[in-house]
Design an enzyme around this catalytic site. Sequence first.
Site, short mmCIF file in Angstrom:
data_model
loop_
_atom_site.label_atom_id
_atom_site.label_comp_id
_atom_site.label_asym_id
_atom_site.label_seq_id
_atom_site.Cartn_x
_atom_site.Cartn_y
_atom_site.Cartn_z
N ARG A 62 -81.11 -16.73 4.45
CA ARG A 62 -79.64 -16.69 4.44
C ARG A 62 -79.07 -15.63 3.51
NH1 ARG A 62 -79.72 -22.28 4.69
NH2 ARG A 62 -79.45 -22.32 2.45
N TYR A 116 -52.64 -11.67 13.07
CA TYR A 116 -53.51 -12.05 14.19
C TYR A 116 -53.44 -13.57 14.39
CZ TYR A 116 -58.17 -12.53 16.40
OH TYR A 116 -59.23 -12.83 17.21
N ASP A 188 -55.96 -8.07 6.32
CA ASP A 188 -56.80 -7.82 7.49
C ASP A 188 -56.67 -6.33 7.77
OD1 ASP A 188 -57.77 -7.41 10.07
OD2 ASP A 188 -57.21 -9.42 10.73
N LYS A 213 -64.88 -4.60 15.94
CA LYS A 213 -64.02 -3.58 16.54
C LYS A 213 -64.58 -2.17 16.28
CE LYS A 213 -61.18 -6.99 17.55
NZ LYS A 213 -61.97 -8.16 17.24
C1 LIG Z 1 -56.57 -7.87 13.76
C2 LIG Z 1 -57.78 -8.69 14.05
N1 LIG Z 1 -58.41 -9.28 13.04
C3 LIG Z 1 -59.49 -10.05 13.23
C4 LIG Z 1 -59.99 -10.25 14.50
C5 LIG Z 1 -61.15 -11.18 14.68
O1 LIG Z 1 -62.34 -10.54 14.85
P1 LIG Z 1 -63.57 -11.21 15.59
O2 LIG Z 1 -63.29 -11.08 17.05
O3 LIG Z 1 -64.72 -10.38 15.10
O4 LIG Z 1 -63.68 -12.63 15.16
C6 LIG Z 1 -59.38 -9.64 15.59
C7 LIG Z 1 -59.92 -9.83 16.95
O5 LIG Z 1 -59.32 -9.49 17.94
C8 LIG Z 1 -58.23 -8.85 15.37
O6 LIG Z 1 -57.55 -8.28 16.38
#
Ligand SMILES: Cc1ncc(COP(=O)(O)O)c(C=O)c1O
Length: 402
Positions: A62, A116, A188, A213
Amino acid sequence: MPGGEDKRGNATRAVEAGRRKVWTGPVVNPPVWRASTHIYESEAERKAALTNNRDGQFYYGRRGAPTQWALAEALTELEPGAVGTVLYPSGVAAIAGALLAVLSPGDVLLLSDNSYEPSRNMGTGLLKRMGVETRFFDPLDIDAYRKLFFERTKAVWLEAPGSLTMEMCDVPALCAIARDHGAVSLIDNTWATSLGFPALERGCDISVTSLTKHISGHSDLMMGAASAGDKLYRRLRITSQQLGQVVSPDDAALALRGLRTMPLRLERSTQSALQVADWLAGRDEVAHVLCPMRRGDSGYALWKRDFAGGCGLFSFVLKGQDEAARARLVDKLELFGIGYSWGGFESLALPFDVDRIRDAMAWPKPNWNAEDRLGVRLSIGLEDPADLIADLERGFAAMRNT
Ligand SMILES: Cc1ncc(COP(=O)(O)O)c(C=O)c1O
C-alpha cells in the site's frame, strides 16, 4: 526534489521529472513494480521499517514501490511549493482524501458554487454525515465571501475555472482572505494543472488534480493526486494511509508516460480550442462562448494575470433552442464523442444544465436572455481544428433542421 527549484521550461521539466536513476535503473522509465509484499532481509530490518514511515521506503504494497514513487515525485517537482504528492485511485478519491485530511466534525467548509458536481456532493453528503457543514458561495462575489468566515470556518474549496460554466475567480484574493481567517484553501486544479496554474505559489494550501484528464491524456486510466507543503502534506499522507489508498503500478506507469507529452498536448489543444471558440462566437446559433483563455471573456484578465496556460476545455450556450434541438446537434457530431471525462487526445461534447447544481450563482446569468440557457461543454483534443469546425457545422445544420 521539492517543487519550485527547477527554473527550466515546462516541457523540459515534464520530461525530466521523477526519473531518479535508482528507480529507472539503466532504462528510461521506472519499470512496473507489481508488489504487495515487500520481503525484509532480517527481523532487525522489519522492525526498523516500523518506525520509518517515509516516502520512497519499501514497507508493504500500500505504500507503493518505485513506479508510484516516481510518479508522485514527478508531480511534486512540477508543483512549485510542494514537498510531496499523494496518489489516489481517482480524482474524486483525491478530492475526498484532501477534504478528509483537513476537516473535523463541527467545522464549516466554504465550497465554491461552480465546483465539479461530485465535489459539491461530497459537501452535502459524506461531509455532512461526518458533522461538517458546507456553505456554497459565489466565487465572483468577494465581499459576500469575506462575510462567510467565522470561528468554525476551517477550509475553502475552489475550482478555477468553474466546472461547466467556466467562471474565472480571483484565486490569490480568495486564498488570502481564507488565510487571514485561519482557514485552509484547497483547489481542484485539474483544468490548468500545475504547469498552467502553480496553485501553491498562488496562495492555495493543497492542490488537487484528476490525473485521469491531462496527465493520462489518453482516456485509459483513472487516478488523482494532491500536493502540498510540509505540514499539510503530512496530513494528506497519513489520512490516505489510514483510508488504505493506493494506485496500481501499471496505471502509475501509464500516467508517467502521459506526463512526458502533456505540455505539448496542452499547447496544441489550447490553440485548437481558441480557434474553435472564435468560430463558435461568430455563429448565429450561439449566445455565449465561455472560455476564460479567450480575449473578451469576463474571466480573461484574471486568467492572463494568474495562469501560464490553459487547455482544450470550454463551453458554449445556445441561443434559445430546446433540448431536442441540442440533442440533434450533439448526435450529429462524428469527431466529438458524447462523454463525461476530458483531457484525452480525442474531442468530446457534453450537454449540460446547471440549474440544479447552483445555489449561490444564477443561471442563466442575470444579464443574459433567460431563454439562452442550454450549454454544451467541449473538450478539444488533438484532431485538426478545421475538421472539428466542419463537424460542428454539420451539427448546427442538423440542429436547425427539425
Ligand atoms: C474538474 C474535475 N475534477 C475532478 C474530476 C474527477 O476526476 P476522476 O474522474 O478522476 O474521479 C473531474 C472529472 O470529470 C473533473 O471534471
